[in-house]
Enzyme design. Structure first.
Site, short mmCIF file in Angstrom:
data_model
loop_
_atom_site.label_atom_id
_atom_site.label_comp_id
_atom_site.label_asym_id
_atom_site.label_seq_id
_atom_site.Cartn_x
_atom_site.Cartn_y
_atom_site.Cartn_z
N ASP A 250 -8.09 3.95 1.02
CA ASP A 250 -7.11 4.42 2.01
C ASP A 250 -7.87 4.94 3.24
OD1 ASP A 250 -5.26 5.82 3.46
OD2 ASP A 250 -4.44 6.92 1.75
N CYS B 285 0.87 -1.18 0.00
CA CYS B 285 0.00 0.00 0.00
C CYS B 285 0.90 1.23 0.00
CB CYS B 285 -0.97 -0.01 1.18
SG CYS B 285 -0.18 0.03 2.80
N CYS C 288 -1.38 0.71 7.36
CA CYS C 288 -2.82 0.40 7.48
C CYS C 288 -3.20 -0.82 6.64
CB CYS C 288 -3.67 1.60 7.07
SG CYS C 288 -3.41 3.07 8.08
N ARG C 289 -3.33 -0.63 5.33
CA ARG C 289 -3.92 -1.68 4.50
C ARG C 289 -3.03 -2.89 4.30
NH1 ARG C 289 -5.11 2.26 -0.33
NH2 ARG C 289 -3.21 3.12 0.62
N SER C 290 -1.75 -2.66 3.97
CA SER C 290 -0.91 -3.84 3.66
C SER C 290 -0.54 -4.66 4.90
CB SER C 290 0.31 -3.48 2.81
OG SER C 290 1.17 -2.58 3.47
N ASN D 9 2.31 1.42 4.34
CA ASN D 9 2.63 0.16 5.04
C ASN D 9 2.34 0.26 6.54
OD1 ASN D 9 5.52 -1.97 5.67
ND2 ASN D 9 3.44 -2.60 5.22
P1 4NP Z 1 -1.79 2.79 4.08
O1 4NP Z 1 -2.44 4.13 4.67
O2 4NP Z 1 -1.24 3.15 2.70
O3 4NP Z 1 -2.94 1.87 4.01
O4 4NP Z 1 -0.71 2.37 5.06
C1 4NP Z 1 -1.77 5.36 4.67
C2 4NP Z 1 -0.89 5.67 5.68
C3 4NP Z 1 -0.28 6.90 5.70
C4 4NP Z 1 -0.55 7.82 4.69
C5 4NP Z 1 -1.43 7.50 3.70
C6 4NP Z 1 -2.04 6.26 3.67
N1 4NP Z 1 0.07 9.09 4.73
O5 4NP Z 1 -0.23 9.90 3.84
O6 4NP Z 1 0.88 9.37 5.62
#
Ligand code: 4NP
Length: 154
Positions: free
Chosen positions: A121, A4, A9-11, A7
């Protein structure tokens, strides 16, 4: 390899749900799973607390530290699963010689019709978003495992 943006939340959730499914089926020794981000925004951090809480309500313990996807991962993993189309394009672009394009898939490739193309996201949203991510991951995980079983030995 689940990918993602951050790294956190989703992954990591994808990795956690995958490992749980694999363990439930007694297949722990058969697969290696990991996760990474296309960005370095959160390198070294554990999974987001909101995602850990949502996962723990379903009996999943999310661990690990954020790391950025690296070119070596193309060789190390048989399947690279991007959470959304932006992650997919980033990973595809890192494969400059086009040698690994066949390994790069979108998570929703494994989910039935009627579900979103992107695992949304959840980072800037509310608590529901984290549950929605886990719902989608659980929805697609059987399809992903079937895909892996079908390509075993390749
Ligand atoms: P992830 O979520 O891609 O599912 O881990 C996010 C975590 C942080 C950010 C965006 C999405 N960020 O912009 O900091």
């Amino acid at each position: 390899m689940f990918v993602c943006l951050g790294n956190i939340c989703r992954s990591p959730a994808g990795e956690g749900v995958f490992k749980h499914y694999v363990a439930e089926r007694g297949l722990q020794g058969e697969f290696e799973a990991d996760s990474a981000g296309t960005s370095a925004y959160h390198v070294g951090e554990p999974p987001d607390r909101r995602m850990r809480q949502a996962a723990s309500r379903r009996g999943l313990d999310l661990t690990g530290q954020s790391r950025q996807f690296s070119e070596r991962d193309f060789q190390r993993f048989d399947l690279i699963v991007a959470m959304d189309r932006s992650n997919l394009r980033s990973i595809q672009a890192m494969d400059r010689k086009g040698r690994y394009q066949h390994k790069i898939k979108l998570f929703s490739d494994f989910v039935g019709d009627g579900f979103p193309v992107d695992v949304p996201d959840p980072y800037y949203g509310g608590r529901d978003g984290f549950d929605a991510v886990l719902d989608l991951l659980e929805e697609g995980m059987d399809g992903l495992l079937e895909h892996l079983a079908g390509s075993a030995g390749e």
